[in-house]
Motif scaffolding. Structure first.
Motif, PDB file in Angstrom:
ATOM      1  N   ALA A 237       0.838  -1.214   0.000  1.00 52.29           N
ATOM      2  CA  ALA A 237       0.000   0.000   0.000  1.00 52.29           C
ATOM      3  C   ALA A 237       0.867   1.257   0.000  1.00 52.29           C
ATOM      4  N   LYS A 238       1.982   1.239   0.718  1.00 52.01           N
ATOM      5  CA  LYS A 238       2.867   2.406   0.795  1.00 52.01           C
ATOM      6  C   LYS A 238       3.484   2.694  -0.572  1.00 52.01           C
ATOM      7  N   ASN A 239       3.904   1.658  -1.253  1.00 52.84           N
ATOM      8  CA  ASN A 239       4.502   1.839  -2.575  1.00 52.84           C
ATOM      9  C   ASN A 239       3.481   2.399  -3.565  1.00 52.84           C
ATOM     10  N   THR A 240       2.242   1.929  -3.480  1.00 52.80           N
ATOM     11  CA  THR A 240       1.188   2.420  -4.374  1.00 52.80           C
ATOM     12  C   THR A 240       0.919   3.892  -4.128  1.00 52.80           C
ATOM     13  N   THR A 241       0.896   4.339  -2.866  1.00 55.63           N
ATOM     14  CA  THR A 241       0.636   5.756  -2.523  1.00 55.63           C
ATOM     15  C   THR A 241       1.749   6.648  -3.046  1.00 55.63           C
ATOM     16  N   ASN A 242       2.985   6.229  -2.919  1.00 59.94           N
ATOM     17  CA  ASN A 242       4.121   7.036  -3.386  1.00 59.94           C
ATOM     18  C   ASN A 242       4.066   7.197  -4.904  1.00 59.94           C
ATOM     19  N   THR A 243       3.641   6.147  -5.602  1.00 58.16           N
ATOM     20  CA  THR A 243       3.567   6.223  -7.065  1.00 58.16           C
ATOM     21  C   THR A 243       2.504   7.218  -7.505  1.00 58.16           C
ATOM     22  N   GLU A 244       1.333   7.196  -6.866  1.00 55.64           N
ATOM     23  CA  GLU A 244       0.263   8.120  -7.226  1.00 55.64           C
ATOM     24  C   GLU A 244       0.648   9.561  -6.925  1.00 55.64           C
ATOM     25  N   GLN A 249       2.493  15.359  -9.285  1.00 57.81           N
ATOM     26  CA  GLN A 249       3.388  16.516  -9.249  1.00 57.81           C
ATOM     27  C   GLN A 249       3.605  17.055 -10.660  1.00 57.81           C
ATOM     28  N   PRO A 250       3.722  18.420 -10.885  1.00 57.43           N
ATOM     29  CA  PRO A 250       3.942  19.016 -12.228  1.00 57.43           C
ATOM     30  C   PRO A 250       5.319  18.673 -12.753  1.00 57.43           C
TER      31      PRO A 250
END
Length: 296
Positions: A237-244, A249-250
């Motif tokens: 779940a942590k890896n998925t959040t960091n990817t999103e 980000q611009p």
């Protein structure tokens, strides 16, 4: 004295009457013929030998006289029948071939195998003496049998018991469980009163030990597996959040393109008055200078 003689005469009379009533075969029972005639080898029971050899076998042996007997087939004389007097009583009367059988009155006992005399019968707590009397068991001995020797008393008991002295000469000292042992036995009856239940309990504990260990180990392994599964789920779940977050980000633009965009944005969003648009040349110049500085 006269009474004793009268009793003796009466006994002899009765014995003689009984003796004559018993049939006794006369003569020789076993014989051999010889040069001198018939020689007797054995008389009939109750007969005494008169002559060893002779012409008539019936004259060779004769029955014992009344009040006498013989047990030998070739004895030349008969014995007098025993008289049961005093504490002795007649059990079986005398016959030509057997003696009188005597016994003792209650409270007495035969002094030998032939019961030729009687002795006092010793009670419990007593023992016979060489004087044909009884004496009380000496100190430290007892006797719980009739007319027997005294034996030493008990002097020791097992560790968990205590010795109880008995004053009765017919009883032995006793062993009694100690009071402390009884108290302990009440508090822990399984330890002191029985052995088999302890062994059974121990066996039951041994039977249930390994199943309990197996169940406990299984629970521990399942718990560890569950914790590892939660940790892997958390990392995913942590890896998925960091990817999103990174996708939102611009994009980083070069500095020149960024300034051009800012200027276009300012031109599009500026709303000036006509008077301001027609301002002096000095203001326009200053503005151009500023823009040129920004471009540089």
């Amino acid at each position: 004295m006269h009474l004793k003689l009268w009793n003796l005469s009466l006994v002899l009379l009765i014995a003689s009457m009984f003796h004559t009533s018993v049939r006794t075969e006369n003569g020789c029972a076993d014989w051999l013929s010889s040069e001198v005639g018939i020689c007797c080898q054995a008389c009939h029971p109750g007969n005494r030998l008169v002559e060893k050899c002779g012409p008539d076998r019936f004259q060779l042996c004769k029955p014992c006289d009344p009040g006498t007997f013989t047990t030998s087939p070739l004895k030349k004389f008969c014995n007098r029948c025993t008289q049961c007097i005093g504490p002795r009583v007649v059990v079986k009367n005398c016959t030509p071939s057997s003696d009188t059988v005597c016994d003792c009155k209650p409270g007495f006992r035969c002094g030998n195998s032939q019961c030729s005399y009687c002795v006092d019968e010793c009670k419990k707590g007593e023992e016979p003496t060489t004087e044909r009397t009884c004496r009380k068991c000496p100190q430290g001995t007892f006797n719980d049998q009739i007319h027997s020797k005294c034996t030493p008393r008990r002097t020791r008991c097992p560790d968990e018991q205590e010795l109880v002295s008995i004053s009765d000469p017919s009883l032995n000292n006793e062993c009694k469980t100690k009071a402390s042992t009884l108290a302990t036995a009440r508090t822990t009856p399984l330890e002191y009163n029985t052995v088999e239940p302890l062994q059974t309990t121990k066996k039951k504990k041994d039977d249930t030990f390994w199943p309990v260990v197996g169940v406990t180990g299984s629970i521990f392994l399942l718990t560890c597996a569950f914790i590892l599964a939660l940790w892997f789920a958390y990392q995913r779940a942590k890896n998925t959040t960091n990817t999103e977050t990174k996708d939102l980000q611009p994009e980083t633009l070069p500095p020149e393109e960024l300034r051009v965009m800012i200027m276009e944005h300012d031109d599009a969003c500026s709303f000036r008055q006509p008077e301001q648009e027609q301002g002096g040349s000095s203001e326009s110049l200053s503005t151009q200078d500023s823009e040129s500085k920004l471009i540089l």
